[in-house]
Design a protein around this motif. Structure first.
Motif, PDB file in Angstrom:
ATOM      1  N   GLU A  53      38.975  39.226  36.233  1.00  0.00           N
ATOM      2  CA  GLU A  53      39.684  39.263  37.513  1.00  0.00           C
ATOM      3  C   GLU A  53      39.330  38.043  38.355  1.00  0.00           C
ATOM      4  O   GLU A  53      40.202  37.410  38.962  1.00  0.00           O
ATOM      5  CB  GLU A  53      39.328  40.550  38.261  1.00  0.00           C
ATOM      6  CG  GLU A  53      40.059  40.700  39.594  1.00  0.00           C
ATOM      7  CD  GLU A  53      39.722  42.015  40.293  1.00  0.00           C
ATOM      8  OE1 GLU A  53      40.023  42.136  41.494  1.00  0.00           O
ATOM      9  OE2 GLU A  53      39.148  42.900  39.632  1.00  0.00           O
ATOM     10  N   ARG A  54      38.054  37.685  38.391  1.00  0.00           N
ATOM     11  CA  ARG A  54      37.620  36.530  39.168  1.00  0.00           C
ATOM     12  C   ARG A  54      38.122  35.225  38.551  1.00  0.00           C
ATOM     13  O   ARG A  54      38.467  34.280  39.266  1.00  0.00           O
ATOM     14  CB  ARG A  54      36.105  36.525  39.288  1.00  0.00           C
ATOM     15  CG  ARG A  54      35.563  37.685  40.127  1.00  0.00           C
ATOM     16  CD  ARG A  54      34.083  37.850  39.959  1.00  0.00           C
ATOM     17  NE  ARG A  54      33.344  36.691  40.446  1.00  0.00           N
ATOM     18  CZ  ARG A  54      32.082  36.446  40.116  1.00  0.00           C
ATOM     19  NH1 ARG A  54      31.437  37.253  39.284  1.00  0.00           N
ATOM     20  NH2 ARG A  54      31.472  35.382  40.604  1.00  0.00           N
ATOM     21  N   GLU A  71      35.553  43.077  32.765  1.00  0.00           N
ATOM     22  CA  GLU A  71      36.776  43.281  33.552  1.00  0.00           C
ATOM     23  C   GLU A  71      36.688  42.568  34.899  1.00  0.00           C
ATOM     24  O   GLU A  71      37.643  41.925  35.345  1.00  0.00           O
ATOM     25  CB  GLU A  71      37.011  44.779  33.757  1.00  0.00           C
ATOM     26  CG  GLU A  71      38.357  45.104  34.374  1.00  0.00           C
ATOM     27  CD  GLU A  71      38.690  46.587  34.284  1.00  0.00           C
ATOM     28  OE1 GLU A  71      39.824  46.948  34.665  1.00  0.00           O
ATOM     29  OE2 GLU A  71      37.829  47.367  33.825  1.00  0.00           O
ATOM     30  N   GLU A  72      35.527  42.642  35.535  1.00  0.00           N
ATOM     31  CA  GLU A  72      35.343  41.972  36.823  1.00  0.00           C
ATOM     32  C   GLU A  72      35.400  40.453  36.657  1.00  0.00           C
ATOM     33  O   GLU A  72      36.006  39.751  37.471  1.00  0.00           O
ATOM     34  CB  GLU A  72      34.004  42.372  37.431  1.00  0.00           C
ATOM     35  CG  GLU A  72      33.734  41.690  38.768  1.00  0.00           C
ATOM     36  CD  GLU A  72      32.368  42.035  39.333  1.00  0.00           C
ATOM     37  OE1 GLU A  72      31.998  41.459  40.369  1.00  0.00           O
ATOM     38  OE2 GLU A  72      31.655  42.866  38.723  1.00  0.00           O
ATOM     39  N   ARG A 123      40.892  34.842  36.938  1.00  0.00           N
ATOM     40  CA  ARG A 123      42.325  34.744  37.208  1.00  0.00           C
ATOM     41  C   ARG A 123      42.594  34.352  38.659  1.00  0.00           C
ATOM     42  O   ARG A 123      43.626  33.729  38.946  1.00  0.00           O
ATOM     43  CB  ARG A 123      43.008  36.075  36.863  1.00  0.00           C
ATOM     44  CG  ARG A 123      43.025  36.339  35.354  1.00  0.00           C
ATOM     45  CD  ARG A 123      43.593  37.716  35.034  1.00  0.00           C
ATOM     46  NE  ARG A 123      44.985  37.838  35.403  1.00  0.00           N
ATOM     47  CZ  ARG A 123      46.010  37.462  34.647  1.00  0.00           C
ATOM     48  NH1 ARG A 123      45.791  36.928  33.455  1.00  0.00           N
ATOM     49  NH2 ARG A 123      47.249  37.618  35.065  1.00  0.00           N
TER      50      ARG A 123
END
Length: 388
Positions: free
Chosen positions: A106-107, A102-103, A109
């Protein structure tokens, strides 16, 4: 350095061939040294997976250029870039991998990558793979795969057309002051610059010339299984294994060994345990469950076509070693299995730097002189989520 500079490239894998061609295209007089057949080393054993799903901006920039060039090359000769989404997933019960995934998304994107988080039901609706054990997945749209052998054949032809001189079958040693290459320790041929792109053998070549680098070889394994599979590339972060479509069915790999082998005396055959585990992983992800219900996945039992091991190069921080180690002496190594994926961009950037066209082409984070060359470090496999 002027454009008619004499440049030696040591190593005719994907990175060396691309660099040699890009140098010759810019007017350099290039001699390419390879002790085996072009592409016969790590490139011949590469998985051929390509994507831009990275969380660091420097990796994104390199991968983005490489993907653009792969697509531009597709259709030349026998080389084809196959557009295929890249799925990376964490299994149920693996909270650490799910959080890292998930992290990472996010990075990614943040850097405008076409990547999305996908729940298991949505993943099953879109792809013919099993998802009943999946906690969370990411899907990278800008991805694909290609045959490394076809890439090598194309660039051998392009190098020859550009006037690159091939010296195949010669064992060489490096001279650094001034730059030169000696064949079988005989008379040294002088060059304006030397680029060492000899995979894990780059460490010995440079150390013998007085320039140690922080590079450690490790052994990884892969196989091809004959089955019916028309799904995406899949990386299972929990099991640290991957698979991608292949003309025979599936190419699958894992089996990374955190032990340093002798790069001149190692076993290129796949281990029995790896073959059994990899076939189980293929069977699990491509047959039965959601895959069977989707109708496009593998309903046939995977059968071993062939299996092998290869050597990859690791560095202490998982960034490659690209750039000058001394005046006129350059290295391109330490890919953590991503050498083929990045070859189109690295060859181009390194050619620019060698000829003085752009001093900013190679990120400072890749500078080989950031290490002393005697560092102790553990091997981390290249597709792990925490490094992407």
């Amino acid at each position: 350095m002027n454009e008619s500079a004499r440049v030696a490239v040591v190593g005719a894998g994907a990175v060396g061939l691309t660099t040699a061609f890009d140098l010759a295209e810019r007017g350099a007089r290039v001699t390419l040294f390879e002790r085996d057949a072009p592409g016969g080393g790590s490139t011949s054993r590469a998985a051929g997976i390509c994507y831009d799903a990275y969380a660091e901006d420097i990796d994104v920039a390199v991968a983005d250029r490489a993907m653009t060039r792969f697509r531009r090359l597709s259709g030349e000769g026998e080389f084809v870039f196959h557009e295929t989404p890249y799925v990376f997933l964490a299994r149920e019960g693996d909270d650490a991998a799910a959080a890292a995934l998930e992290e990472a998304v996010e990075r990614m994107r943040v850097h405008d990558r076409a990547v999305s988080l996908v729940a298991p039901d949505e993943l099953a609706d879109r792809f013919p793979i099993r998802t009943d054990d999946v906690a969370l997945a990411g899907v990278a749209e800008n991805a694909g795969w290609a045959d490394p052998a076809a890439y090598v054949d194309l660039f051998v032809e392009q190098c020859e057309s550009a006037g690159v001189e091939f010296r195949v079958g010669d064992a060489v040693s490096l001279r650094a002051d001034p730059p030169g290459v000696a064949v079988d320790d005989a008379v040294t041929a002088r060059f304006d610059a030397v680029v060492v792109a000899a995979g894990v053998h780059s460490r010995r070549l440079l150390a013998d010339a007085g320039h140690p680098i922080a590079l450690k070889p490790y052994r990884a394994q892969a196989l091809v299984a004959d089955c019916d599979y028309r799904g995406p590339t899949v990386y299972d972060a929990t099991e640290e294994s991957y698979l991608r479509p292949h003309p025979a069915g599936v190419l699958a790999g894992d089996g990374v060994e955190p032990v340093e082998p002798d790069p001149d005396d190692w076993d290129p055959t796949a281990d029995d345990w790896f073959v059994a585990d990899a076939l189980d992983a293929v069977r699990h992800r491509t047959a039965g469950g959601d895959a069977g219900e989707s109708g496009g996945g593998g309903s046939t039992e995977p059968e071993l076509d062939r299996a092998w091991a290869g050597l990859c190069g690791a560095t202490p921080d998982r960034n490659p070693l690209v750039g000058a180690v001394a005046e006129g002496v350059y290295v391109a190594a330490g890919w953590h299995g991503h050498g083929f994926m990045w070859a189109p961009a690295i060859g181009e950037r390194l050619a620019e730097v060698v000829l003085g066209d752009s001093q900013e082409s190679i990120p400072g984070a890749f500078d080989p002189r950031r290490f002393d060359g005697d560092e102790e470090f553990a091997v981390v496999e290249g597709m792990a989520l925490d490094g992407d």
